[in-house]
Design a protein around this motif. Structure first.
Motif, mmCIF file in Angstrom:
data_model
loop_
_atom_site.group_PDB
_atom_site.id
_atom_site.type_symbol
_atom_site.label_atom_id
_atom_site.label_comp_id
_atom_site.label_asym_id
_atom_site.label_seq_id
_atom_site.Cartn_x
_atom_site.Cartn_y
_atom_site.Cartn_z
ATOM 1 N N VAL A 133 36.657 31.655 38.628
ATOM 2 C CA VAL A 133 36.400 33.007 39.134
ATOM 3 C C VAL A 133 37.182 33.245 40.423
ATOM 4 N N GLY A 134 37.851 34.384 40.479
ATOM 5 C CA GLY A 134 38.616 34.741 41.674
ATOM 6 C C GLY A 134 40.096 34.441 41.568
ATOM 7 N N LYS A 135 40.487 33.574 40.650
ATOM 8 C CA LYS A 135 41.917 33.367 40.449
ATOM 9 C C LYS A 135 42.546 34.687 40.037
ATOM 10 N N ARG A 136 43.788 34.914 40.448
ATOM 11 C CA ARG A 136 44.412 36.205 40.216
ATOM 12 C C ARG A 136 45.702 36.035 39.425
ATOM 13 N N PHE A 137 45.900 36.943 38.484
ATOM 14 C CA PHE A 137 47.106 36.932 37.661
ATOM 15 C C PHE A 137 47.670 38.343 37.605
ATOM 16 N N THR A 138 48.975 38.432 37.495
ATOM 17 C CA THR A 138 49.648 39.726 37.526
ATOM 18 C C THR A 138 49.895 40.231 36.111
ATOM 19 N N PHE A 139 49.549 41.496 35.875
ATOM 20 C CA PHE A 139 49.806 42.154 34.597
ATOM 21 C C PHE A 139 50.360 43.536 34.888
ATOM 22 N N ARG A 140 51.592 43.757 34.460
ATOM 23 C CA ARG A 140 52.272 45.035 34.699
ATOM 24 C C ARG A 140 52.242 45.439 36.164
#
Length: 333
Positions: A43-50
């Motif tokens: 939880v809290g990990k961040r990933f980039t989408f568009r």
């Protein structure tokens, strides 16, 4: 453009979950909103989408309100626990695990082969086949349409990424240790995988086959609609990072010839020929790594069986063998 959908990825932090994220973006899937789900520790990990950062949320039974399609890639246990909750919330589940593949009321779909099966999912769940099954059938389906498939004998050459990230780490660590003259203890595999091959993928059953080997039999029959199809398979782990290769002998109901066999691949989406032995052109794992298409080569008439061909099929098992196939099913929906 189709109406945009609210999408969730379950197991978003894993290799296949990340590849699903990439496929959605690369294929310009109509996403209205994207929810990334995983265990509490992620939880809290961040990933980039568009261009937008999305934080991972904890997977719970209440995660699917308002979700249209959920792509599951978190293992069979997670799927069995949470997929029914997702379906009950009105979400269509596309599950990458083996949990529901052989259930009679769950479609098992390869979009290039049996797309109509995806239209009826009474439980709200559609299953993604095993990676080796998908790759093998991408090479066999065009030939089945031409000659009528009867029996298959296959040997797989499966990359370590099929064991997850820990398989890649084990191969890398063993290669480094051997180069430095250091000792090591295998953890993921029963013996050394570096510079070696291991004729075991998954657990052994009472009949001497492994679970992985019987998947090609049972799943192949269901996907192709061939309940009497005969399949014998040997699955082998090889020291390759990514992309599976499969050697296949296929016997057919009708007489075969090489020209017609090659022509069968001419207009088939998702698979292409690379077959010119005189120029040493044939598929190898690096040809398909990170690519959508499976490649077929080494097509020749079998010298033992009547009406039979030998062929070599290669495909990226993280992509077409898992993430891409799931996203293509979502596109069908």
């Amino acid at each position: 453009m189709s109406e945009a959908k609210n999408i969730a990825i379950v197991g978003a932090t894993g290799a296949v979950g990340q590849e699903m994220l990439l496929c959605l973006e690369q294929r310009d899937f109509p996403v209205k909103s994207l929810t990334l789900l995983a265990s509490a520790r992620s939880v809290g990990k961040r990933f980039t989408f568009r261009g937008e950062e999305i934080a991972v949320k904890e997977l719970t039974h209440d995660s699917f309100a308002g979700i249209d399609i959920a792509l599951f890639s978190a293992g069979g246990g997670i799927s069995k626990e949470f997929a029914p909750s997702a379906a009950a919330a009105g979400c269509v589940v596309i599950d990458n695990s083996s949990a529901f593949r052989m259930d009679a009321d769950v479609p098992l779909v390869v979009p290039e082969i049996n797309p109509d099966a995806a239209r009826e999912a009474p439980r709200g769940i559609i299953a993604n086949p095993n990676c080796s099954t998908i790759i093998a059938l991408m090479g066999l389906a065009p030939l089945h349409r031409a000659f009528g498939l009867k029996a298959v004998i296959a040997s797989t050459y499966q990359a370590v990424s099929g064991s997850g990230a820990q398989g890649i780490v084990e191969l890398e660590e063993q290669v480094k240790a051997l180069a430095a003259g250091e000792s090591f203890e295998p953890k993921v595999y029963p013996c050394q995988i570096a510079f070696n091959v291991i004729p075991q993928v998954d657990v052994f059953l009472d009949n001497g086959y492994t679970k992985e080997e019987l998947k090609m039999l049972h799943e192949g029959r269901k996907i192709m609609g061939l309940p009497d199809l005969k399949v014998s398979c040997t699955c082998v782990r090889v020291p390759v990072y990514r992309s599976h290769s499969i050697s296949i002998t296929a016997q057919f109901e009708r007489p075969v010839n090489l020209a017609a066999a090659r022509a069968a691949f001419g207009d088939t989406p998702g698979v292409a020929l690379k077959d010119d032995p005189e120029k040493r052109e044939f598929p190898v794992p690096l040809d398909t790594t990170g690519k959508d298409d499976c490649l077929v080569g080494r097509i020749r008439e079998n010298l033992v069986l009547d009406n039979a061909l030998d062929l070599w099929v290669v495909g990226d098992q993280v992509r077409k063998g898992a993430a891409l196939n799931a996203v293509q099913i979502a596109e069908l929906l």
